[in-house]
Design an enzyme around this catalytic site. Structure first.
Site, PDB file in Angstrom:
ATOM      1  N   HIS A 130       0.849  -1.206   0.000  1.00  0.00           N
ATOM      2  CA  HIS A 130       0.000   0.000   0.000  1.00  0.00           C
ATOM      3  C   HIS A 130       0.871   1.237   0.000  1.00  0.00           C
ATOM      4  CE1 HIS A 130       0.665   0.730   4.328  1.00  0.00           C
ATOM      5  NE2 HIS A 130       0.446  -0.554   4.543  1.00  0.00           N
ATOM      6  N   TYR A 146       4.023  -6.862   5.652  1.00  0.00           N
ATOM      7  CA  TYR A 146       3.044  -7.931   5.892  1.00  0.00           C
ATOM      8  C   TYR A 146       3.599  -9.192   5.244  1.00  0.00           C
ATOM      9  CZ  TYR A 146       0.724  -3.477   6.336  1.00  0.00           C
ATOM     10  OH  TYR A 146       0.443  -2.171   6.674  1.00  0.00           O
ATOM     11  N   GLU A 164       1.666   4.081  12.088  1.00  0.00           N
ATOM     12  CA  GLU A 164       1.004   5.208  11.417  1.00  0.00           C
ATOM     13  C   GLU A 164       0.872   6.398  12.351  1.00  0.00           C
ATOM     14  OE1 GLU A 164      -3.102   4.431  10.239  1.00  0.00           O
ATOM     15  OE2 GLU A 164      -3.006   6.085   8.793  1.00  0.00           O
TER      16      GLU A 164
HETATM   17  N1  GLY Z   1      -7.320   3.642   8.850  1.00  0.00           N
HETATM   18  C1  GLY Z   1      -7.352   3.798   7.456  1.00  0.00           C
HETATM   19  C2  GLY Z   1      -6.037   4.081   6.916  1.00  0.00           C
HETATM   20  O1  GLY Z   1      -5.052   3.971   7.620  1.00  0.00           O
HETATM   21  O2  GLY Z   1      -5.906   4.490   5.797  1.00  0.00           O
HETATM   22 MN    MN Z   2      -4.318   5.936   7.242  1.00  0.00          MN
HETATM   23 MN    MN Z   3      -5.112   3.885   9.715  1.00  0.00          MN
END
Ligand code: GLY
Ligand code: MN
Ligand code: MN
Length: 434
Positions: free
Chosen positions: A346, A384, A403
């Site tokens: 991602h 992951y 994050e």
């Molecule tokens: N919680 C959604 C994201 O991290 O994009």
């Molecule tokens: Mn996010």
């Molecule tokens: Mn998130």
């Protein structure tokens, strides 16, 4: 104390960008869950950004031109309904408190809007956001067109108002940043509470309950998105939300959860050991993701382009994947072929604001846009690792994401969520405390 002039100034800025014409901006509909039960009501973000008004069944109409006007349509006062559902401002109360030039009952919308659209050159609306509204507004425009023999003309330009609004919302003002700090602070406290509560033998949903408790206890209205509480292999499912598995000794727990305060989201992920101590393989991957995240945060500064934090994180991760023998060949080849995407599939972040994945384009004229003070974004690299023959077994089922939320400042960035520990020793120390 409601800041009437703040919302009025946002409406004025939008009106001056429209230059001429009429804008119609409805709030979100109430949504039935089943029977007579509705989903918790959440206003439309654009509508709220311009009004601060959070009742359902409301529409903002803006008139640009020589005599600019802000007009609200909202539910009429209705004592009978208020006995069942609670207070509503009604047009007079809303006009007074929220500072509109005029306000009318929502039942008069079609009739009044037909008049307001007449002889306007342009119509602005969040086109395509909600099909029933598109149909209704185009039908009203057709009613105006039908008056052609009376000398009335209908708007012959239709614009998506979100082109203007998204750009405004992309740069947060100091009021917005203040609210975002509050949602970040409450969300950070919830992660700390979750770390303290975690131990082998608990269920994922018990930890989710700790998060929700901390959100509401501190006045957050709702989670900003469905919480991910993913133990062990579940962390390798990016959108895992079942949250119904047993937390086992020796596993990691990935939590991606945050709250919404007064319409603004936070978005935090932490990954930590269920038993409070990282094992060797977990620590190796964790330290790698953390170094990618710290490097990406350092790349989030004014003038950097949107993709610099992502590119930075990917370079650090690719080197680490080669060092850990997860990827093979040179780092350049891993980057070139994209083989790192097997473990990091991602992107490193997204805009953050009223919506967790907030509005705003990422490119201008096909180039990544430059970061500017007032922009808010997440920095969230991860790794992951699913079981596979060519992957060292010690790494199987490790899923890690870290994050944080940052706001770009004149010098670099402010990390809104830094209160949640993320260094290995800081997490282990916290989890050791009784
Ligand atoms: N919680 C959604 C994201 O991290 O994009
Ligand atoms: Mn996010
Ligand atoms: Mn998130």
């Amino acid at each position: 104390m409601f800041n009437t002039s703040l919302y009025a100034s946002r409406r004025s800025r939008l009106i001056s960008q429209m230059q001429r014409g009429v804008a119609v901006i409805p709030t979100a509909p109430e949504v039935l869950r089943n029977g007579d039960a509705h989903y918790p009501y959440r206003f439309d973000s654009h509508f709220h950004y311009l009004t601060g008004f959070d009742e359902p069944e409301a529409v903002l109409v803006l008139i640009a031109g020589a005599v600019p006007q802000s007009i609200l349509f909202c539910r009429a006062k209705d004592i009978e309904r208020e006995i069942w559902d609670g207070f509503r401002y009604g047009p007079d109360g809303a006009k007074e408190k929220f500072g509109f030039d005029a306000a009318f009952p929502i039942a008069q919308l079609d009739e009044k809007l037909t008049g307001l659209m007449g002889n306007q050159p342009a119509l602005f609306h969040p086109l395509g956001a909600h099909a029933p509204w598109d149909d209704r507004i185009l039908a009203l425009r057709a009613c105006v067109q039908a008056q052609v023999r009376s000398g009335i003309t209908a708007p012959n330009e239709i614009h998506d108002i979100r082109m203007l609004l998204d750009e405004m919302r992309l740069i947060k003002d100091s009021d917005e940043l203040g609210i975002m700090r509050r949602s970040a602070t409450i969300s950070a406290a919830a992660h700390i509470r979750a770390m303290r509560a975690t131990r082998p033998g608990k269920m994922e949903y018990e930890i989710e309950a700790e998060l929700l408790h901390e959100f509401r206890k501190n006045g957050a209205q709702a989670p900003a998105y469905t919480s991910i509480v993913a133990g062990g292999a579940n962390a390798c499912v990016l959108h895992y939300i079942s949250n119904n598995a047993l937390l086992q000794d020796g596993e990691l727990l990935l939590i991606d959860a945050a709250c919404e305060v007064d319409g603004y989201a936070a978005d935090i992920t932490r990954t930590f050991p269920v038993n409070g101590r990282f094992n060797g393989a977990q620590k190796d991957v964790y330290e790698l993701v953390l170094s990618a995240q710290i490097a990406a945060i350092a790349a989030a500064r004014p003038g950097a382009h949107w993709n610099e934090p992502h590119d930075t994180a990917v370079c650090v991760l690719a080197q680490g994947f080669v060092d850990l023998k997860l990827c093979h060949g040179s780092v350049e080849a891993v980057l070139e072929s994209g083989s790192y995407k097997r473990f990091y599939m991602h992107r490193t972040g997204h805009w953050l604001g009223m919506d967790v994945h907030d509005v705003g384009t990422y490119k201008l004229d096909n180039n990544w846009r430059a970061l500017q003070p007032g922009m808010a974004l997440t920095i969230e690299p991860g790794c992951y690792i699913r079981p596979a023959e060519d992957v060292p077994q010690a790494f199987w089922n490790i899923g890690i994401r870290i994050e944080d939320d940052v706001a770009i400042t004149a010098q670099g960035c402010e990390v809104l969520t830094e209160a949640v520990p993320k260094a290995v020793t800081a997490i282990e120390d916290l989890m050791r405390q009784p």
